[in-house]
Design an enzyme around this catalytic site. Structure first.
Site, PDB file in Angstrom:
ATOM      1  N   LYS A 183     -14.549  56.417   6.768  1.00  0.00           N
ATOM      2  CA  LYS A 183     -13.115  56.495   6.472  1.00  0.00           C
ATOM      3  C   LYS A 183     -12.842  56.792   4.989  1.00  0.00           C
ATOM      4  CE  LYS A 183     -11.734  53.481  10.332  1.00  0.00           C
ATOM      5  NZ  LYS A 183     -10.968  52.268  10.740  1.00  0.00           N
ATOM      6  N   ASN A 197     -11.298  49.738   6.353  1.00  0.00           N
ATOM      7  CA  ASN A 197     -12.524  49.035   6.737  1.00  0.00           C
ATOM      8  C   ASN A 197     -13.726  49.976   6.916  1.00  0.00           C
ATOM      9  OD1 ASN A 197     -11.734  50.182   9.122  1.00  0.00           O
ATOM     10  ND2 ASN A 197     -11.520  48.286  10.272  1.00  0.00           N
ATOM     11  N   TYR A 245      -5.653  58.548  17.300  1.00  0.00           N
ATOM     12  CA  TYR A 245      -5.315  57.124  17.463  1.00  0.00           C
ATOM     13  C   TYR A 245      -4.154  56.913  18.439  1.00  0.00           C
ATOM     14  CZ  TYR A 245      -8.467  55.518  13.758  1.00  0.00           C
ATOM     15  OH  TYR A 245      -9.568  55.183  13.004  1.00  0.00           O
ATOM     16  N   GLU A 284     -14.061  61.069  22.166  1.00  0.00           N
ATOM     17  CA  GLU A 284     -14.016  61.191  20.707  1.00  0.00           C
ATOM     18  C   GLU A 284     -15.054  62.182  20.179  1.00  0.00           C
ATOM     19  OE1 GLU A 284     -14.230  57.156  19.248  1.00  0.00           O
ATOM     20  OE2 GLU A 284     -12.243  56.665  20.036  1.00  0.00           O
ATOM     21  N   HIS A 308     -15.235  53.876  11.514  1.00  0.00           N
ATOM     22  CA  HIS A 308     -14.768  53.805  12.901  1.00  0.00           C
ATOM     23  C   HIS A 308     -15.968  54.016  13.807  1.00  0.00           C
ATOM     24  CE1 HIS A 308     -12.707  54.818  16.680  1.00  0.00           C
ATOM     25  NE2 HIS A 308     -13.618  55.780  16.783  1.00  0.00           N
TER      26      HIS A 308
HETATM   27  P1  RTP Z   1     -12.173  51.435  14.915  1.00  0.00           P
HETATM   28  O1  RTP Z   1     -11.373  51.840  16.129  1.00  0.00           O
HETATM   29  O2  RTP Z   1     -11.689  52.065  13.626  1.00  0.00           O
HETATM   30  O3  RTP Z   1     -13.648  51.580  15.094  1.00  0.00           O
HETATM   31  O4  RTP Z   1     -11.968  49.892  14.668  1.00  0.00           O
HETATM   32  P2  RTP Z   1     -11.802  48.727  15.698  1.00  0.00           P
HETATM   33  O5  RTP Z   1     -12.064  49.195  17.099  1.00  0.00           O
HETATM   34  O6  RTP Z   1     -12.601  47.612  15.134  1.00  0.00           O
HETATM   35  O7  RTP Z   1     -10.263  48.393  15.533  1.00  0.00           O
HETATM   36  P3  RTP Z   1      -8.993  48.859  16.405  1.00  0.00           P
HETATM   37  O8  RTP Z   1      -8.372  47.630  16.953  1.00  0.00           O
HETATM   38  O9  RTP Z   1      -9.371  49.970  17.329  1.00  0.00           O
HETATM   39  O10 RTP Z   1      -8.034  49.398  15.281  1.00  0.00           O
HETATM   40  C1  RTP Z   1      -8.215  50.694  14.765  1.00  0.00           C
HETATM   41  C2  RTP Z   1      -8.103  50.658  13.268  1.00  0.00           C
HETATM   42  O11 RTP Z   1      -6.776  50.341  12.884  1.00  0.00           O
HETATM   43  C3  RTP Z   1      -6.802  49.642  11.648  1.00  0.00           C
HETATM   44  N1  RTP Z   1      -6.146  48.359  11.836  1.00  0.00           N
HETATM   45  N2  RTP Z   1      -5.239  47.897  11.024  1.00  0.00           N
HETATM   46  N3  RTP Z   1      -3.276  46.323   9.767  1.00  0.00           N
HETATM   47  C4  RTP Z   1      -3.876  45.860  10.862  1.00  0.00           C
HETATM   48  O12 RTP Z   1      -3.622  44.780  11.347  1.00  0.00           O
HETATM   49  C5  RTP Z   1      -4.870  46.709  11.491  1.00  0.00           C
HETATM   50  N4  RTP Z   1      -5.551  46.420  12.600  1.00  0.00           N
HETATM   51  C6  RTP Z   1      -6.344  47.475  12.813  1.00  0.00           C
HETATM   52  C7  RTP Z   1      -8.248  49.495  11.236  1.00  0.00           C
HETATM   53  O13 RTP Z   1      -8.579  50.594  10.380  1.00  0.00           O
HETATM   54  C8  RTP Z   1      -8.965  49.592  12.568  1.00  0.00           C
HETATM   55  O14 RTP Z   1     -10.305  49.958  12.383  1.00  0.00           O
HETATM   56 MG    MG Z   2     -11.125  50.916  17.985  1.00  0.00          MG
END
Ligand code: RTP
Ligand code: MG
Length: 139
Positions: free
Chosen positions: A10, A113, A50, A127, A116
């Protein structure tokens, strides 16, 4: 089972020149980078990627963040690559990420973070083909 998963380094990580350090973690832990390119996501492309998060409060911020600088999109291949990559990444919120994970070591916040990774078989297929043609992936 040999699998492929889609990974994104990212903008917070490309900005701090961490691509090599993050790639080393994948390679040291048994994943092979079988496709990779550095790109700038458009608003449209990030929004589409997204789309599943469209109703979430963080969606607009997430799209702005993901278009704020270059990203490195890549296909990782290996045994149980999807789950393996999620382990290497660590929890979404770096405050909850385990020692030695990418997010524990490098993430700046729950949003910025650093990486992804696809979260399942269907997501991985969708994806990978969102960013790469078959000819661009060399296993
Ligand atoms: P990713 O999809 O990026 O691999 O991460 P993940 O599954 O761990 O998290 P996900 O729930 O799919 O959320 C996608 C991305 O959105 C951002 N995020 N921001 N501000 C917030 O509360 C929040 N929560 C999630 C993060 O960049 C997350 O990786
Ligand atoms: Mg995710």
């Amino acid at each position: 089972m040999a699998e492929r998963t889609l990974s994104i380094i990212k903008p917070d990580a490309t900005r701090r020149n961490l691509t090599g350090k993050i790639n080393a973690k994948f390679e040291e832990q048994g994943l092979r980078i079988v496709a990779q390119k550095r790109i700038k996501l458009s608003n449209e492309k990030a929004g589409e990627f997204y789309a599943e998060h469209k109703a979430r409060p963080f969606y607009n911020d997430l799209v702005s963040f993901m278009t704020s600088g270059p990203v490195v999109v890549q296909v990782l291949e290996g045994e149980n690559a999807i789950a393996r990559n999620r382990e290497i990444m660590g929890a979404t919120n770096p405050a909850n990420a385990a020692e030695g994970t990418i997010r524990k070591e490098f993430a700046e916040s729950i949003e910025a973070n650093s990486v992804h990774g696809s979260d399942g078989t269907e997501a991985a297929a969708r994806e990978v083909s969102f960013f790469f043609t078959d000819a661009e992936i060399v296993g």
